[in-house]
Motif scaffolding. Structure first.
Motif, short mmCIF file in Angstrom:
data_model
loop_
_atom_site.label_atom_id
_atom_site.label_comp_id
_atom_site.label_asym_id
_atom_site.label_seq_id
_atom_site.Cartn_x
_atom_site.Cartn_y
_atom_site.Cartn_z
N LEU A 15 0.83 -1.21 0.00
CA LEU A 15 0.00 0.00 0.00
C LEU A 15 0.86 1.26 0.00
N THR A 16 2.02 1.20 0.63
CA THR A 16 2.94 2.35 0.59
C THR A 16 3.42 2.61 -0.82
N LEU A 17 3.86 1.55 -1.51
CA LEU A 17 4.29 1.70 -2.90
C LEU A 17 3.12 2.16 -3.78
N GLY A 18 1.94 1.60 -3.53
CA GLY A 18 0.77 2.00 -4.31
C GLY A 18 0.44 3.47 -4.11
N PHE A 19 0.53 3.95 -2.86
CA PHE A 19 0.24 5.36 -2.59
C PHE A 19 1.24 6.28 -3.29
N ILE A 20 2.52 5.91 -3.25
CA ILE A 20 3.54 6.72 -3.93
C ILE A 20 3.26 6.79 -5.43
N LEU A 21 2.89 5.66 -6.02
CA LEU A 21 2.56 5.65 -7.44
C LEU A 21 1.30 6.47 -7.71
N PHE A 22 0.31 6.36 -6.85
CA PHE A 22 -0.93 7.13 -6.96
C PHE A 22 -0.64 8.63 -6.98
N VAL A 23 0.22 9.08 -6.07
CA VAL A 23 0.55 10.51 -5.98
C VAL A 23 1.19 11.00 -7.26
N ASN A 24 2.11 10.23 -7.79
CA ASN A 24 2.79 10.65 -9.02
C ASN A 24 1.80 10.84 -10.16
N TYR A 25 0.93 9.87 -10.36
CA TYR A 25 0.00 9.95 -11.50
C TYR A 25 -1.11 10.96 -11.25
N PHE A 126 10.60 3.92 -10.26
CA PHE A 126 9.67 3.23 -9.35
C PHE A 126 9.61 1.74 -9.66
N TRP A 127 9.47 1.37 -10.95
CA TRP A 127 9.30 -0.04 -11.27
C TRP A 127 10.59 -0.83 -11.13
N ILE A 128 11.73 -0.18 -11.33
CA ILE A 128 13.00 -0.85 -11.05
C ILE A 128 13.10 -1.16 -9.55
N LEU A 129 12.70 -0.18 -8.73
CA LEU A 129 12.70 -0.39 -7.28
C LEU A 129 11.73 -1.51 -6.89
N ALA A 130 10.52 -1.50 -7.49
CA ALA A 130 9.54 -2.54 -7.17
C ALA A 130 10.07 -3.92 -7.53
N ASN A 131 10.77 -4.03 -8.64
CA ASN A 131 11.36 -5.31 -9.04
C ASN A 131 12.49 -5.73 -8.11
N PRO A 135 10.77 -10.56 -5.05
CA PRO A 135 11.27 -11.64 -5.90
C PRO A 135 10.25 -11.96 -6.99
N PRO A 136 10.66 -12.63 -8.08
CA PRO A 136 9.77 -12.82 -9.23
C PRO A 136 8.39 -13.38 -8.91
N ALA A 137 8.30 -14.44 -8.11
CA ALA A 137 7.00 -15.05 -7.83
C ALA A 137 6.09 -14.08 -7.08
N GLN A 138 6.64 -13.40 -6.08
CA GLN A 138 5.86 -12.45 -5.30
C GLN A 138 5.51 -11.22 -6.13
N GLY A 139 6.46 -10.78 -6.95
CA GLY A 139 6.22 -9.62 -7.80
C GLY A 139 5.14 -9.87 -8.83
N LYS A 140 5.11 -11.08 -9.38
CA LYS A 140 4.07 -11.42 -10.36
C LYS A 140 2.68 -11.30 -9.75
N PHE A 145 -1.30 -5.47 -8.68
CA PHE A 145 -2.10 -4.78 -7.66
C PHE A 145 -1.58 -3.36 -7.46
N ILE A 146 -0.26 -3.21 -7.33
CA ILE A 146 0.33 -1.89 -7.15
C ILE A 146 0.11 -1.02 -8.39
N GLY A 147 0.22 -1.63 -9.57
CA GLY A 147 0.06 -0.89 -10.81
C GLY A 147 -1.30 -0.24 -10.96
N ASN A 148 -2.32 -0.82 -10.35
CA ASN A 148 -3.66 -0.23 -10.43
C ASN A 148 -3.74 1.15 -9.80
N PHE A 149 -2.82 1.47 -8.89
CA PHE A 149 -2.82 2.78 -8.27
C PHE A 149 -2.43 3.87 -9.28
#
Length: 443
Positions: A15-25, A126-131, A135-140, A145-149
């Motif tokens: 949710l923290t990452l999602g909020f940061i992405l939300f603010v940017n967009y 942001f997406w480099i940091l998210a990756n 790890p791949p399985a958790q990121g997939k 979910f984060i991208g929807n923000f």
């Protein structure tokens, strides 16, 4: 549905990452509309072409700086620096509206330039940091979910810009709102992300000169990428002319109602792109890759034709919208598919050259063409419609050039896959299995 949402132990970070992405967009959605409508309210409409030229030059410089710093500074620290920088910049830009001696034209120009740099720079970091975080399985599971923000932030930002067109909140208050949101995002990042252990890459990142040298050498020896590069240059030229024509026609027709229309127009493009994205995934899976590069030139030619033969602002907006949605979904998917065959050690540089530098250079050329034609027309005394027809005519010719490059990509694709520069031990068999040799035999 259970796997789509973060688990309790993952919720705070996601949710923290999602909020940061939300603010940017959200900030981008607000300032994009306010900057364009505010700028056009202060100066002649074609001066925005000069802003685009400066903007693209800055984007090329910023892309080089980004490639230099992104692997040299801890990415959590870099993200916090960027959040604070955006907060301060929006605060300072908001305060310029209180300074009577500061030209409004310059304020709106700086807002537009900041918005575009933000649009290019922030998502990459942001997406480099998210990756790095997941790890791949958790990121997939969590990255969608984060991208929807980002989508929610865009809708909210465009909604605020639309509301401002009716209740006149004012550019200063909107900029201060953006500054507040970015500072709040920084506080969240400081609280939730500081505990993350993200290592800094020890590898040497290429300079701008090295990126250009390696990319040019690669596309010179692999025909498909040479034609794709030329096609991306043509795309940048046409898209800039179509965008300007859609803005000019709507502004000259609607006058004070332009801001509301422009916000709603961008909202429609976001929604159309979201729907088209699902279609593009299926199309890439089912269509032969080399055929996909004929789609964008055809849509651009159709967009220019609508602008030429139906000079109503809605038809012109539709023409640009079709070309833009296709470019950001279908064409992007096919470009990423063909870029996946580039060897790992060169893929980043070649992709940045094709997807960033070439469209930016095309925008510079297209904006310069339109600006020169309009300026000459004003000096000679042409009717404005005649100037539009001339630069749209240029765009049509370039569109057919883009179709030619698409055909060249189609015809050279199979041979390019056999090029020694694309050979990779683990992928050679897979690549060759995708080629339909029967169609090559008929040519």
């Amino acid at each position: 549905m259970q796997s789509f949402f973060p688990r309790p132990s993952e919720r705070a970070l996601a949710l923290t990452l999602g909020f940061i992405l939300f603010v940017n967009y959200l900030a981008m959605g607000v300032t994009k509309v306010v900057a364009v409508s505010g700028f056009l309210g202060q100066v002649r409409d074609h001066y925005i072409l000069l802003v685009w030229i400066v903007d693209m030059i800055l984007l090329i410089i910023a892309s080089s700086a980004q490639s230099y710093f992104i692997d040299r500074i801890n990415r959590v620290r870099l993200l916090k620096i960027v959040l604070v920088a955006f907060s301060l910049l929006y605060l300072l830009l908001g305060l310029t509206f209180l300074w009577k001696a500061f030209p409004l034209t310059l304020s709106y120009t700086l807002i537009y330039l900041l918005n575009d740099q933000q649009w290019r720079f922030f998502p990459v970091l942001f997406w480099i940091l998210a990756n790095d975080v997941y790890p791949p399985a958790q990121g997939k599971r969590l990255i969608p979910f984060i991208g929807n923000f980002a989508f929610l932030g865009t809708l909210t930002g465009l909604g605020i810009a639309t509301l401002d067109a009716y209740i006149h909140v004012g550019a200063m208050r909107l900029l201060l709102l953006n500054a507040s949101f970015f500072f709040l995002a920084f506080l969240f990042a400081r609280k939730r992300l500081d505990a993350l252990n993200i290592p800094t890459s020890a590898s040497k990142t290429p300079t701008l000169a090295e990126t250009f040298k390696d990319s040019l050498e690669f596309i010179r020896t692999v025909p498909t990428f040479g034609y794709l590069t030329l096609g991306m240059l043509f795309t940048g030229i046409i898209m800039s002319i179509l965008l300007y024509e859609s803005i000019y026609s709507a502004r000259s027709t609607l006058g004070g109602d332009f801001q509301a229309f422009y916000a709603q127009y961008n909202l429609a493009i976001v929604l159309a792109s979201l729907g088209m994205q699902f279609f593009s995934v299926r199309l890439v899976e089912r269509m032969e890759t080399r055929k996909g590069f004929l789609i964008q030139p055809v849509t651009m030619i159709a967009g220019v034709a609508l602008s030429l033969f139906f000079p109503h602002f809605l038809a012109i907006a539709l023409g640009h919208g079709i070309a833009r949605v296709t470019y950001e979904t279908v064409d992007l998917s096919f470009r990423k598919a063909v870029q996946s065959i580039v060897p790992n050690e060169k893929r980043g540089r070649v992709s940045m050259f094709i997807d960033s530098y070439l469209p930016s250079l095309g925008t510079i050329v297209g904006s310069l063409i339109a600006f020169v034609i309009i300026t000459i027309g004003l000096e000679i005394g042409w009717e404005r419609l005649l100037a539009s027809r001339i630069y749209l005519g240029f765009a049509m010719l370039i569109g057919f050039g883009g179709l030619w490059t698409g055909l060249k990509v189609y015809r050279s694709y199979a041979d390019s896959l056999l090029n020694w520069k694309l050979k990779r031990r683990s992928r050679a068999a897979d690549l060759l299995s995708d080629i339909d040799f029967s169609e090559r035999t008929k040519e």
